[in-house]
Design a protein around this motif. Structure first.
Motif, PDB file in Angstrom:
ATOM      1  N   SER A  28     -57.941  32.764-132.411  1.00 32.30           N
ATOM      2  CA  SER A  28     -58.158  34.292-132.021  1.00 32.30           C
ATOM      3  C   SER A  28     -57.106  34.552-131.062  1.00 32.30           C
ATOM      4  O   SER A  28     -56.494  35.528-131.127  1.00 32.30           O
ATOM      5  N   ASP A  29     -57.043  33.953-129.903  1.00 33.70           N
ATOM      6  CA  ASP A  29     -55.990  33.932-128.964  1.00 33.70           C
ATOM      7  C   ASP A  29     -54.575  34.077-129.283  1.00 33.70           C
ATOM      8  O   ASP A  29     -53.619  35.022-129.015  1.00 33.70           O
ATOM      9  N   VAL A  30     -54.095  33.002-130.106  1.00 33.22           N
ATOM     10  CA  VAL A  30     -52.815  33.028-130.852  1.00 33.22           C
ATOM     11  C   VAL A  30     -52.494  34.347-131.511  1.00 33.22           C
ATOM     12  O   VAL A  30     -51.421  34.791-131.316  1.00 33.22           O
ATOM     13  N   LEU A  31     -53.370  34.647-132.431  1.00 32.79           N
ATOM     14  CA  LEU A  31     -53.214  35.796-133.258  1.00 32.79           C
ATOM     15  C   LEU A  31     -53.261  37.030-132.389  1.00 32.79           C
ATOM     16  O   LEU A  31     -52.369  38.075-132.817  1.00 32.79           O
ATOM     17  N   MET A  32     -53.968  37.025-131.359  1.00 29.27           N
ATOM     18  CA  MET A  32     -54.198  38.332-130.343  1.00 29.27           C
ATOM     19  C   MET A  32     -52.865  38.508-129.717  1.00 29.27           C
ATOM     20  O   MET A  32     -52.311  39.644-129.447  1.00 29.27           O
ATOM     21  N   ARG A  33     -52.209  37.447-129.212  1.00 26.64           N
ATOM     22  CA  ARG A  33     -50.955  37.455-128.579  1.00 26.64           C
ATOM     23  C   ARG A  33     -49.897  37.774-129.362  1.00 26.64           C
ATOM     24  O   ARG A  33     -48.734  38.095-128.990  1.00 26.64           O
ATOM     25  N   GLY A  34     -49.924  37.457-130.595  1.00 26.81           N
ATOM     26  CA  GLY A  34     -48.879  37.607-131.728  1.00 26.81           C
ATOM     27  C   GLY A  34     -47.827  36.568-131.353  1.00 26.81           C
ATOM     28  O   GLY A  34     -46.583  36.580-131.768  1.00 26.81           O
ATOM     29  N   ASP A  35     -48.408  35.308-131.196  1.00 27.55           N
ATOM     30  CA  ASP A  35     -47.358  34.003-131.105  1.00 27.55           C
ATOM     31  C   ASP A  35     -47.073  33.514-132.581  1.00 27.55           C
ATOM     32  O   ASP A  35     -46.387  32.614-132.634  1.00 27.55           O
ATOM     33  N   VAL A  36     -47.351  34.120-133.550  1.00 24.06           N
ATOM     34  CA  VAL A  36     -47.254  33.755-135.119  1.00 24.06           C
ATOM     35  C   VAL A  36     -45.945  34.597-135.484  1.00 24.06           C
ATOM     36  O   VAL A  36     -45.960  36.011-135.198  1.00 24.06           O
ATOM     37  N   HIS A  37     -44.701  34.241-136.093  1.00 19.78           N
ATOM     38  CA  HIS A  37     -43.647  35.119-136.342  1.00 19.78           C
ATOM     39  C   HIS A  37     -43.597  35.602-137.745  1.00 19.78           C
ATOM     40  O   HIS A  37     -42.638  36.466-138.068  1.00 19.78           O
ATOM     41  N   ASP A  38     -44.666  35.594-138.442  1.00 14.58           N
ATOM     42  CA  ASP A  38     -44.522  36.282-139.950  1.00 14.58           C
ATOM     43  C   ASP A  38     -44.874  37.765-139.642  1.00 14.58           C
ATOM     44  O   ASP A  38     -45.955  38.286-138.965  1.00 14.58           O
ATOM     45  N   PRO A  39     -43.784  38.611-140.234  1.00 17.33           N
ATOM     46  CA  PRO A  39     -43.805  39.855-139.976  1.00 17.33           C
ATOM     47  C   PRO A  39     -45.106  40.736-140.464  1.00 17.33           C
ATOM     48  O   PRO A  39     -45.268  41.730-140.135  1.00 17.33           O
ATOM     49  N   ASP A  40     -45.659  39.852-141.625  1.00 21.40           N
ATOM     50  CA  ASP A  40     -46.999  40.574-142.126  1.00 21.40           C
ATOM     51  C   ASP A  40     -48.146  40.330-141.268  1.00 21.40           C
ATOM     52  O   ASP A  40     -49.104  40.936-141.439  1.00 21.40           O
ATOM     53  N   LEU A  41     -48.090  39.544-140.172  1.00 23.80           N
ATOM     54  CA  LEU A  41     -49.220  39.287-139.127  1.00 23.80           C
ATOM     55  C   LEU A  41     -48.907  40.122-137.809  1.00 23.80           C
ATOM     56  O   LEU A  41     -49.774  40.265-137.027  1.00 23.80           O
ATOM     57  N   VAL A  42     -47.839  40.492-137.495  1.00 26.15           N
ATOM     58  CA  VAL A  42     -47.256  41.196-136.391  1.00 26.15           C
ATOM     59  C   VAL A  42     -48.025  42.387-136.276  1.00 26.15           C
ATOM     60  O   VAL A  42     -47.973  43.400-137.171  1.00 26.15           O
ATOM     61  N   GLY A  43     -48.851  42.567-135.163  1.00 25.69           N
ATOM     62  CA  GLY A  43     -49.560  43.890-134.790  1.00 25.69           C
ATOM     63  C   GLY A  43     -50.816  44.088-135.708  1.00 25.69           C
ATOM     64  O   GLY A  43     -51.350  45.093-135.678  1.00 25.69           O
ATOM     65  N   LYS A  44     -51.216  42.941-136.461  1.00 26.34           N
ATOM     66  CA  LYS A  44     -52.333  43.111-137.235  1.00 26.34           C
ATOM     67  C   LYS A  44     -53.611  42.610-136.491  1.00 26.34           C
ATOM     68  O   LYS A  44     -53.456  41.441-136.102  1.00 26.34           O
ATOM     69  N   SER A  45     -54.551  43.165-136.429  1.00 28.52           N
ATOM     70  CA  SER A  45     -55.901  42.508-135.763  1.00 28.52           C
ATOM     71  C   SER A  45     -56.690  41.784-136.749  1.00 28.52           C
ATOM     72  O   SER A  45     -57.274  42.410-137.824  1.00 28.52           O
ATOM     73  N   ILE A  46     -56.790  40.711-136.376  1.00 27.39           N
ATOM     74  CA  ILE A  46     -57.674  39.621-137.454  1.00 27.39           C
ATOM     75  C   ILE A  46     -58.537  39.030-136.528  1.00 27.39           C
ATOM     76  O   ILE A  46     -58.483  38.418-135.414  1.00 27.39           O
ATOM     77  N   THR A  47     -59.969  39.088-137.127  1.00 29.47           N
ATOM     78  CA  THR A  47     -60.999  38.455-136.566  1.00 29.47           C
ATOM     79  C   THR A  47     -61.405  37.061-137.190  1.00 29.47           C
ATOM     80  O   THR A  47     -61.386  36.852-138.274  1.00 29.47           O
ATOM     81  N   VAL A  48     -61.383  35.954-136.346  1.00 29.70           N
ATOM     82  CA  VAL A  48     -61.698  34.732-136.517  1.00 29.70           C
ATOM     83  C   VAL A  48     -63.388  34.516-136.338  1.00 29.70           C
ATOM     84  O   VAL A  48     -63.586  34.310-135.224  1.00 29.70           O
ATOM     85  N   GLY A  49     -63.983  34.828-137.451  1.00 32.38           N
ATOM     86  CA  GLY A  49     -65.500  34.671-137.282  1.00 32.38           C
ATOM     87  C   GLY A  49     -66.066  33.316-137.041  1.00 32.38           C
ATOM     88  O   GLY A  49     -67.019  33.082-136.102  1.00 32.38           O
TER      89      GLY A  49
END
Length: 143
Positions: A28-49
């Motif tokens: 969750s933290d990694v995705l929230m901070r945008g530490d992944v370089h895939d353009p399809d994930l940049v700026g996308k809010s993803i919940t890890v339930g």
């Protein structure tokens, strides 16, 4: 049956639950901070339930949902493409001995909750749960 599934009637161990929660928070933290370089994930809010781990902790399945449930398949594809990078971030940001292999699935918990709410609003189900007799039931019986 896959060897990574729980045996019938048993649940995850405390260790699996602890590690799963650690992985969930880290992802969750990694995705929230945008530490992944895939353009399809940049700026996308993803919940890890939830994250479920195999008994040997070598495989972790993350149940995810993009904000609003939009573009689930695209989000899933992007996460799967970024698995190597996410695993590296997981290893870097946790003190786990081994970073598990990551798998991603869409979280259907909210769908099941909505269906349960819908069922509980059904008049027949409400009557069954409350114990009220159906129309005409109980009439004509001697008291």
């Amino acid at each position: 049956m896959s060897r990574h599934r729980f045996s019938e009637g048993s649940g995850p161990s405390q260790r699996q639950l602890r590690v799963g929660e650690l992985i969930r928070r880290t992802l969750s933290d990694v995705l929230m901070r945008g530490d992944v370089h895939d353009p399809d994930l940049v700026g996308k809010s993803i919940t890890v339930g939830e994250v479920r781990t195999s008994p040997d902790l070598k495989v972790a399945t993350a149940f995810v949902l993009p904000l609003g449930g939009k573009d689930e398949e695209g989000t899933l594809a992007a996460l799967r493409r970024s698995t190597k990078e996410l695993r590296h971030q997981l290893a870097k940001n946790t003190e786990l001995k081994f970073a598990p292999q990551l798998r991603f699935e869409i979280d259907r918990t909210f769908d099941r909750m909505d269906e349960t709410r819908r069922l509980l609003q059904d008049e027949t189900v409400r009557r069954d749960v409350s114990g009220e007799p159906e129309d005409g039931e109980g009439e004509g019986r001697p008291e």
